[in-house]
Design an enzyme around this catalytic site. Structure first.
Site, mmCIF file in Angstrom:
data_model
loop_
_atom_site.group_PDB
_atom_site.id
_atom_site.type_symbol
_atom_site.label_atom_id
_atom_site.label_comp_id
_atom_site.label_asym_id
_atom_site.label_seq_id
_atom_site.Cartn_x
_atom_site.Cartn_y
_atom_site.Cartn_z
ATOM 1 C CE LYS A 55 -3.828 2.454 0.480
ATOM 2 N NZ LYS A 55 -3.488 3.659 1.186
ATOM 3 C CD GLU A 82 -2.663 8.187 -4.022
ATOM 4 O OE1 GLU A 82 -3.045 7.037 -3.704
ATOM 5 O OE2 GLU A 82 -2.755 9.159 -3.249
#
Lengths: 327, 327, 327, 327
Positions: free
Chosen positions: D189, D196
């Site tokens: 993550k 991102e």
């Protein structure tokens, strides 16, 4: 020797002064007559126009242009080209783009005019310390003007000799270099300034981290109150980062460790941009030189549109609403 | 004054030599007995073990550790802590992580032991030029050892004074700084090295672009054959990038402008990484210092996995098949 | 509608195929007659020369050029300009530099020729998925050719509508945009590719870090063996980085998680470079887009000269001798 | 199946809702009783304390923690650990640092407690679209809780299959991944968020350059007025940069192409920083991911100290006085 100087700003005027101190004769011109008059009082011959300046010089003439790069330099070169004679030399001492030098020299050659692109480093200190000169042009012109360059350059001084330079061009140790054909002088100066940007940024980031060593973001037992002025000073003594830029930083921090009088707005001149362009044309990675340029771009706006795009995306996927307040 | 030195590599041995030249007495120890024996011939007293070294010193003792940062330093500190007495001082002159200093000093304090973290710059030149010292620790310990630091530092030399420093700590001009409490010495040294990385990378990129000024990727009339050795030399004279790193570059390029003996593989030590870590903890942008580190990472692998991912994507959307050949 | 196509590589040929599927008539030419013959078998009319192609088209003609940007495109535009008639239109569908479009359009205008710069994204997938078209040129020409662009674009498909677009140009949702006057089409395509570089590099770096999560540099208890193929796949489902580039990465990693068939040598086309140039002209910081370009430069050489300069300095101040071995 | 949920913010509450829609039973707790009461009205069982929540669950229990990473998560884990029984499982669904997971799992293991670190992507859209789940922990615990993860994940939907995945773990195509032992979930993550950041920054820089295509710094004939909302929209159709982040950008720009409601201040959460830390620990260059982080740092201050240091140096060597005005 005789030299004409067009453009009597800080750089041009001090170059004239340094030449006169060395016994050279200078004919000077500036759009502002007061600038010429001031140098006339120090021994220069003031001209009332570019044409008058050319007339006051004996052939073969040498005219140094020290006006802003770009349109001002271009129009001055053209004005001179129209009235100079075969055998005369134009020296562009400003921060011109090196490809403009290549073009101009090619345009002037059929007229028998020589062109020298003279990258000139030294800033406000050049009058006393001398100017580091990076010259591009044909050998004949540069050799003929050697007394001028010799007088402007810092000379050997007390700087230790570099081992292994025996038999190499001795002008280099005196602080002036015939770097190559036209364009080479400003090319070398361009990269000099590119490196300057990078070294400055390295120094600046380091002091920024020192300044924030007591950041409230850190655990209290890991906060340090550091004296940046003393740190800059101690590094001047035997450390690896010893440099003139460090000397200047130490001076500025000694006066005000907060640098409160500076807004943080940082300009850039063309050389940093052209350095990146040269790197890209050659496919040479130049991360640090480019980042140094971008930092300056960023320093001149309140916020970028990019930042707002980021906030908009963050709101879009996460519902994040960015605070308005800074820090 | 008397000092114990543990670790007689290039740095440790030269520190001992510089101290002895200034009339100090040194008790020395290295895992390699030959290293101790060599210094003994120059006047030092060689110990056969850490315990022996401690025994040969008179209280209050001062022991300088100059072994690799990390495990070697940690275990030496622990070994010393077990046998030193209240009032003694441990000096860590290596490149320890500054938070380790904070921890160690706190651990030693209940025993009455002093700890000084001494960031030491000067490299192989320190013996002759002196060492720039950045010290963290309590005032009493650092004041007591002043003769040691005074002897190691370069002194004022002929470096011009920084205007505006009147009334400030005169030790700084001599090249040693009490930067703050424990950790501050190595913190300042860490940032010093971070800046060093950035300045080096700026210089390196600039010379790379100079070297490629005759790239076949450029139009023939815009190719320049530049002499990078002469360029480095001329910049030593009056230019803005004048620096010790430039001096070193000029020396290397005078010997071989191709630098053919270097593989291009560039190591990094911990300081560059910790500098980035500090920047991130403070939320201070440090583009240039970080890029300088990444360049070194990249220099040590043939190809990154990232590059293969790029090629795979390019093939995926465009059918591009990357050539195997380099350049 | 009728279109002439010059250049029958992967892109040109598929554009012709997609147009023919939509019922348009195509006259095609390629220097390689086999390319034309192949499309003729699929229904196109093959021309034997540019002149022949022009002759086979009815006025007002539309000729799409799909040859490499630079000299090939320039000479094709000139060849066409000499034989086309007032009212005809040239479409440059390649990756031309946008300032060349501005110049060409201005050169063609006095002849009554229209010019459309058509940034075309879609790669090898365009035949099936359609091409995203970014168009620059005058409204009359672009409106007249609407059936062509309409047929090439992907159409609405099942992509969800963007809220708030009511009343806006419906062509955009169909996948083609009249971006502005000449140059605007390739300008938008240029930035598209710049962003593409940055997104690719972000993805690539992330997977590199995943791949090294079991690096021997890490403490054994902190090493992770991660399955990069599964990670790419799971992110396609509901994560923030969902994207076509991720789809392509997932496909490549499913085939070979080591990507062993890729050398790691990554080419770049002009758009990434021009994007940086545009950023610099506007003084807009573009760290990520520029770093993405530099990574590709770096991927294509064994070692940079910059790295050797770093090693030379390190040896100079610290006596460091860099290892020859890699990794 | 039964799940306890601690922390009923946007994420926690929607996870509960999605589970209940799939027929699971949820016992919920939040420091704010209103949050629990609201979910109780939708069918959840509200607990009055952590202890009460544990009591309301049947063994073997599963408790999902969805509170801010750091102290809040740590103390909740400890509170739970003290009252849960052997065989129970704690799921940390927040954005914890992955090394904290490794430590916590090791601490809980002797008590017979299972720990699952669940990286959860999906933001405000997860309730409808499902959550992309990256799980770290032992197989037994993750297998036992499969119905929970299955319900939360998006499922296959209409996303095209990746070729070459035949025979691979089918959970991955449904949007949840058992990434490895404890820590692996949050590690994956973390890198997801790092990517991102980089993709966002690439997009943001590109739109910034588009926005400035009509900059007064450009020659008038080279200025372009571009419609950034239409550009974002057209790229959603068949272009290489098609992505969810582009969808969000298109939505935001359709509402306001100036993004005037955003200050430009951009926060960062821990994952971007930890990604850089991981890269440095592995010696993997991560230029783009790091620059994306630094851009956010820079966005949150008016000016950096670094910029003032630059100005001070510029004044020192060149007499430059930076303007106060911005832009």
């Amino acid at each position: 020797m005789q030299l004409g100087m067009i453009g009597l700003g800080r750089m041009g005027a001090n170059i004239v002064r340094r030449l006169m101190r060395a016994g050279h004769n200078c004919v000077v011109f500036d759009r502002d007559p007061a600038a010429g008059a001031a140098l006339a009082r120090e021994g220069a011959q003031a001209a009332t126009s570019v044409a008058d300046l050319v007339q006051k010089l004996s052939a073969p003439r040498a005219v140094w242009i020290m006006v802003p790069a770009g349109d001002a330099t271009e129009s001055t070169v053209r004005e001179l080209a129209a009235i100079l004679q075969s055998g005369d030399t134009i020296i562009d001492g400003g921060n011109s783009f090196w490809k403009d030098d290549v073009r101009r020299a090619a345009e002037l050659k059929p007229e028998g005019l020589h062109y020298v692109d003279a990258g000139t480093s030294g800033g406000v200190w050049g009058l006393e310390r001398g100017y580091c000169l990076m010259l591009g042009g044909d050998k004949a012109a540069i050799d003929r003007l050697d007394p001028i360059f010799h007088a402007l350059a810092p000379g050997r001084g007390d700087i230790p000799e570099t081992p292994g330079r025996e038999g190499r061009d001795p002008r280099v140790e005196r602080g002036y270099l015939h770097a190559g054909p036209n364009g080479a002088g400003h090319y070398v100066k361009m990269i000099h300034n590119g490196i300057e940007y990078g070294m400055m940024q390295a120094m600046a980031e380091g002091f920024d981290i020192l300044k924030h060593a007591n950041s409230p973001k850190l655990a209290p037992e890991l906060r340090l109150d550091l004296d940046v002025a003393d740190i800059a000073e101690v590094w001047r003594r035997g450390s690896v980062v010893t440099s003139w830029l460090l000397d200047l930083t130490a001076t500025a921090l000694a006066q005000d460790p907060q640098l409160a009088s500076y807004s943080g707005h940082v300009d850039d001149s063309g050389e940093g941009r052209w350095t990146v362009q040269a790197a890209i044309e050659q496919a040479v990675p130049a991360e640090v030189l480019t980042s140094s340029l971008y930092t300056r771009f960023r320093s001149r706006v309140d916020h970028t549109f990019a930042e707002k795009v980021l906030s908009a995306m963050r709101k879009g996927f996460g519902g994040h609403v960015e605070p308005k307040a800074s820090k």
